[in-house]
Enzyme design. Structure first.
Site, PDB file in Angstrom:
ATOM      1  N   CYS A  49      -8.307  -5.410  -9.861  1.00  0.00           N
ATOM      2  CA  CYS A  49      -7.865  -4.380 -10.788  1.00  0.00           C
ATOM      3  C   CYS A  49      -7.486  -3.152  -9.961  1.00  0.00           C
ATOM      4  O   CYS A  49      -8.359  -2.439  -9.460  1.00  0.00           O
ATOM      5  CB  CYS A  49      -9.003  -4.081 -11.762  1.00  0.00           C
ATOM      6  SG  CYS A  49      -8.531  -3.039 -13.133  1.00  0.00           S
ATOM      7  N   CYS A  91       0.849  -1.192   0.000  1.00  0.00           N
ATOM      8  CA  CYS A  91       0.000   0.000   0.000  1.00  0.00           C
ATOM      9  C   CYS A  91       0.889   1.247   0.000  1.00  0.00           C
ATOM     10  O   CYS A  91       1.793   1.372   0.824  1.00  0.00           O
ATOM     11  CB  CYS A  91      -0.901  -0.016   1.230  1.00  0.00           C
ATOM     12  SG  CYS A  91      -1.929   1.470   1.378  1.00  0.00           S
ATOM     13  N   CYS A 138      -5.173   1.068   6.397  1.00  0.00           N
ATOM     14  CA  CYS A 138      -5.353   2.525   6.367  1.00  0.00           C
ATOM     15  C   CYS A 138      -6.628   2.953   5.650  1.00  0.00           C
ATOM     16  O   CYS A 138      -6.973   4.130   5.658  1.00  0.00           O
ATOM     17  CB  CYS A 138      -4.140   3.208   5.742  1.00  0.00           C
ATOM     18  SG  CYS A 138      -3.977   3.014   3.949  1.00  0.00           S
ATOM     19  N   CYS A 173       0.381   3.139   3.545  1.00  0.00           N
ATOM     20  CA  CYS A 173       0.862   2.663   4.854  1.00  0.00           C
ATOM     21  C   CYS A 173       1.882   1.537   4.765  1.00  0.00           C
ATOM     22  O   CYS A 173       2.308   1.017   5.788  1.00  0.00           O
ATOM     23  CB  CYS A 173      -0.315   2.233   5.724  1.00  0.00           C
ATOM     24  SG  CYS A 173      -1.118   0.704   5.178  1.00  0.00           S
ATOM     25  N   CYS A 192      -7.307  -0.927   1.367  1.00  0.00           N
ATOM     26  CA  CYS A 192      -6.314  -1.441   2.301  1.00  0.00           C
ATOM     27  C   CYS A 192      -6.985  -1.617   3.657  1.00  0.00           C
ATOM     28  O   CYS A 192      -7.615  -0.702   4.156  1.00  0.00           O
ATOM     29  CB  CYS A 192      -5.149  -0.457   2.408  1.00  0.00           C
ATOM     30  SG  CYS A 192      -3.953  -0.876   3.689  1.00  0.00           S
TER      31      CYS A 192
END
Length: 172
Positions: free
Chosen positions: A159, A88, A139, A91, A136
């Site tokens: 995607c 991510c 976060c 984070c 995510c």
């Protein structure tokens, strides 16, 4: 004098042009913010809106925090084929293994499976359709969407926006 029909045709043409050049998704996405506001979700990593803007920069902020979408084929991660992990960009939580990446020919990095306990989904009803938004789990950053048209073994296509991810190559 302009007829009602001419106004409707012109409006429809402008709307279609906005979608084609990617303006409509950007403007529509700016109406909502990902995070604890309005979703009832609480995340381990949180920052104020100003902090997110500073940490992410304008383009990543638009995607991760405002649910924007990057232009197809604009991400260098489409051509990333080394062994490693996609994390991510908000984070650094590991999200996808390079071993699950595939070329979906859609213009966005695609994966057939996330890592365990990495992502969460919720129904996205924007644009008059129901899709599964992927974010995510740590976060709350918007990553993209998951579809049921991927390869075996899962049949799923995660995607993802390339700007929502960073790649960490495997260290030998």
């Amino acid at each position: 004098m302009i007829s009602r029909r001419q106004i409707l045709v012109a409006g429809t043409s402008l709307g279609a042009a906005a979608v084609v050049v990617g303006l409509l998704p950007r403007f529509a996405a700016s109406a909502k913010v990902v995070g604890t506001q309005g979703t009832g979700e609480v995340f381990e990593v949180t920052h104020s809106d100003v902090e997110w803007k500073t940490l992410l920069g304008p383009d990543r902020y638009e995607i991760l925090r405002r649910e924007g979408t990057e232009r197809p084929y604009s991400s260098p991660l489409n051509d990333e084929h080394r062994e490693g992990t996609f994390v991510c960009a908000g984070c650094a939580l590991p999200l996808f293994s390079s071993s699950t990446k595939f070329d979906s020919h859609t213009g966005w990095p695609s994966f057939w499976q996330p890592l365990d306990n990495a992502v969460a989904t919720r129904t996205d009803t924007s644009f008059g359709m129901a899709r599964e938004e992927v974010h995510c789990r740590r976060c709350g950053g918007h990553l993209g969407h998951v579809f049921n048209d991927g390869p075996k073994p899962t049949g799923l296509r995660y995607c993802m926006n390339g700007l929502s991810l960073e790649f960490q190559p495997r260290v030998a």
